[in-house]
Design an enzyme around this catalytic site. Structure first.
Site, PDB file in Angstrom:
ATOM      1  N   LYS A   1      17.519  55.659  -9.418  1.00  0.00           N
ATOM      2  CA  LYS A   1      16.684  55.557 -10.612  1.00  0.00           C
ATOM      3  C   LYS A   1      15.561  54.564 -10.362  1.00  0.00           C
ATOM      4  CE  LYS A   1      17.032  54.807 -15.642  1.00  0.00           C
ATOM      5  NZ  LYS A   1      17.946  54.541 -16.769  1.00  0.00           N
TER       6      LYS A   1
ATOM      7  N   SER B   1      18.070  57.819 -20.513  1.00  0.00           N
ATOM      8  CA  SER B   1      16.840  57.660 -19.765  1.00  0.00           C
ATOM      9  C   SER B   1      16.950  58.016 -18.287  1.00  0.00           C
ATOM     10  CB  SER B   1      16.361  56.211 -19.888  1.00  0.00           C
ATOM     11  OG  SER B   1      17.302  55.308 -19.301  1.00  0.00           O
TER      12      SER B   1
ATOM     13  N   SER C   1      22.501  56.008 -21.332  1.00  0.00           N
ATOM     14  CA  SER C   1      21.508  56.597 -20.439  1.00  0.00           C
ATOM     15  C   SER C   1      22.066  57.168 -19.146  1.00  0.00           C
ATOM     16  CB  SER C   1      20.426  55.562 -20.101  1.00  0.00           C
ATOM     17  OG  SER C   1      19.612  55.326 -21.227  1.00  0.00           O
TER      18      SER C   1
END
Length: 505
Positions: A81, A156, A180
């Site tokens: 990420k 996210s 997330s």
């Protein structure tokens, strides 16, 4: 016969490389080929790093050729990420504010995956600064759900989840502040785990809410997630993160133990909550029956202060975000507005033009909540609610080993379908309270919904630092849903992407 990387678990890849069935370079190239073939449709990545990937793979092959002991995930490709630093890459947090920021050090969580032999193939897309549930708030491009590219992958950490679901990588790292990891895992049909707060170091991860954030893995199987957790925690407490704790367990050791005689908590109010779709309810009920069929006892538990979770989160989270993002002012860090008359103007305009709408919204909310006369009224109340919610979970675990609940109230929705921010926040109904309490949670795919044809999932939540037990229940659930003929889990790579790139010789 040709094999495709999207058909292989991380455990299978590592075993194949160790046995000499294929080389780490072949696997890395197959992953890069899959990304090249599928990214136009999925857009899971912000940066692909072929040089880093092939160099890491070559080191694995050289170690094997020299007869050295290979680490447990040697040669397994993984995505990172883009709020996690890795030297040799940019760390943008999907924001114009950090568009050109080059990582000057490597996050502990990333380094531990590298130490376990993993091969970094790129930085995954995300909602800007992790503010969102869709990955649509990325400043660069949205990510699409591999099961239906007109729909969101969740957020996210949507890029990480989509990369695994599209068969581009078998493992990925995400961060979870209010759901997330678990919510995009549910929407994309992969396994996603948020460990107990403090189990995994956050050093080198750009902070959103420092008392809520936790790093965790995505994988195709529960075993893959357990292997990743061993990598992330095996070196013990990180001296660079004051919240880091020792987790001296092997997450694979009791993974396949039976659950007979164990107790699974069910929260009736959660199963009747507004917004939970019938197919998601049916999926969780089917998961409960499967666990019961394997000998677990279902018991009702109550979390009386759960209604306060979303309100408390959207006080604590924005307040901490406002504090953490204050450093990005166009002077010390971040986008710098040109031709400004003075430092005040430069800071103001740099932040105005560097941050996107959701990042601005949450920071302004945080500024208000921390202002004089408001702080006492809301922030103190939110922290009191946090104490009560944490106590509720502790009380519930006196009656059960884990709690079963939905991961998301619905399957993936179309891009732009939800425009009201408050409605978007409600998508985290089933995940936020776990971050408030600090417990671990894992989302397990349950197949495709009868109505939508999209992935459905259930979430298992355990007591603090009982994440190994939680994974044992997740594996039992996965085991009950495994295809007896093929041995494959309930969901593999999204069908539209099977066979598109990623071939191993």
């Amino acid at each position: 016969m040709a094999q495709y990387i999207d058909t292989l678990s991380a455990a299978r890849i590592a075993a194949g490389i160790k046995a000499g069935e294929f080389s780490a370079r072949e696997v890395a190239q197959a992953s890069l080929d899959a990304i090249a073939a599928r990214e136009d449709a999925v857009q899971a990545f912000l940066q692909v790093c072929p040089e880093l990937a092939l160099a890491a793979a070559d080191r694995v092959d050289a170690a094997r050729a020299a007869g050295g002991e290979l680490p447990p995930l040697a040669g397994v490709p993984f995505a990172i990420k883009d709020n996690m630093n890795l030297v040799g890459t940019r760390t943008t947090c999907a924001s114009r504010m950090l568009e050109n920021y080059e990582s000057v050090y490597t996050a502990t969580c990333v380094q531990r995956m590298l130490d376990a032999g993993c091969v970094p193939v790129g930085k995954a897309n995300m909602d800007e600064f992790a503010f969102g549930s869709t990955t649509d708030s990325s400043a660069f491009h949205p990510t699409h759900n591999p099961w239906d590219t007109e729909r969101v992958p969740g957020g996210s950490s949507g890029g990480s989840a989509a990369a695994v679901a599209a068969g581009e990588v078998p493992l990925a790292l995400g961060s979870d502040t209010g759901g997330s990891i678990r919510q995009p895992a549910a929407l994309c049909g992969v396994v996603g785990m948020k460990p107990t707060y403090g189990a995994v170091s956050r050093y080198g991860v750009v902070a959103f809410g420092s008392s809520l954030d936790q790093v965790g893995p995505f994988g195709r199987t529960v075993e893959d997630v357990a292997l990743a957790m061993n990598a992330l925690t095996g070196a013990g407490k990180d001296p660079y993160d004051g919240t880091s704790q020792d987790c001296p367990v092997d997450f694979c050791e009791h993974l396949n133990d039976p659950i007979e005689g164990r107790r699974v908590g069910i929260i009736p109010a959660f199963m009747e909550a507004e917004g939970l779709t019938p197919e998601m309810r049916a999926a969780v009920e089917a998961a409960a029956r499967e666990l019961e069929n394997q000998g677990a006892e279902l018991v009702e538990v109550d979390l009386p202060h759960l209604d306060a979770a979303i309100a408390a989160y959207y006080v604590i989270g924005p307040a901490e975000a406002f504090s953490n993002l204050a450093r990005f002012d166009g002077i010390r860090y971040g986008y710098q507005e040109p031709d400004c008359a003075n430092l005040d103007a430069q800071s103001s305009l740099s932040r105005a033009h560097g941050f996107g709408p959701e990042a601005k919204r949450r920071q302004m909310l945080g500024a208000y909540l921390l202002s004089s006369g408001v702080y006492d009224k809301y922030y103190y109340a939110a922290q009191k609610a946090r104490t009560l919610i944490t106590a509720d979970y502790a009380s519930a675990y006196e009656r059960c080993d884990v709690i079963l609940m939905p991961s998301s109230p619905r399957t993936a929705w179309r891009h732009g379908e939800i425009s009201d921010p408050t409605q978007m926040y409600l998508a985290d109904l089933y995940t936020i309270s776990i971050n408030i309490a600090g417990n671990g949670g894992v989302s397990v795919p349950l197949g495709l919904g009868a109505d939508s044809g999209l992935p459905v999932a259930a979430q298992l939540v355990g007591p603090a630092f009982k994440d190994r037990t939680m994974l044992m229940f997740a594996r039992a659930l996965e085991r009950g849903l495994t295809d007896a003929a093929t041995g494959a889990p309930a969901l593999s790579v999204a069908p539209a992407f099977a066979g598109k790139g990623g071939e191993l010789a």
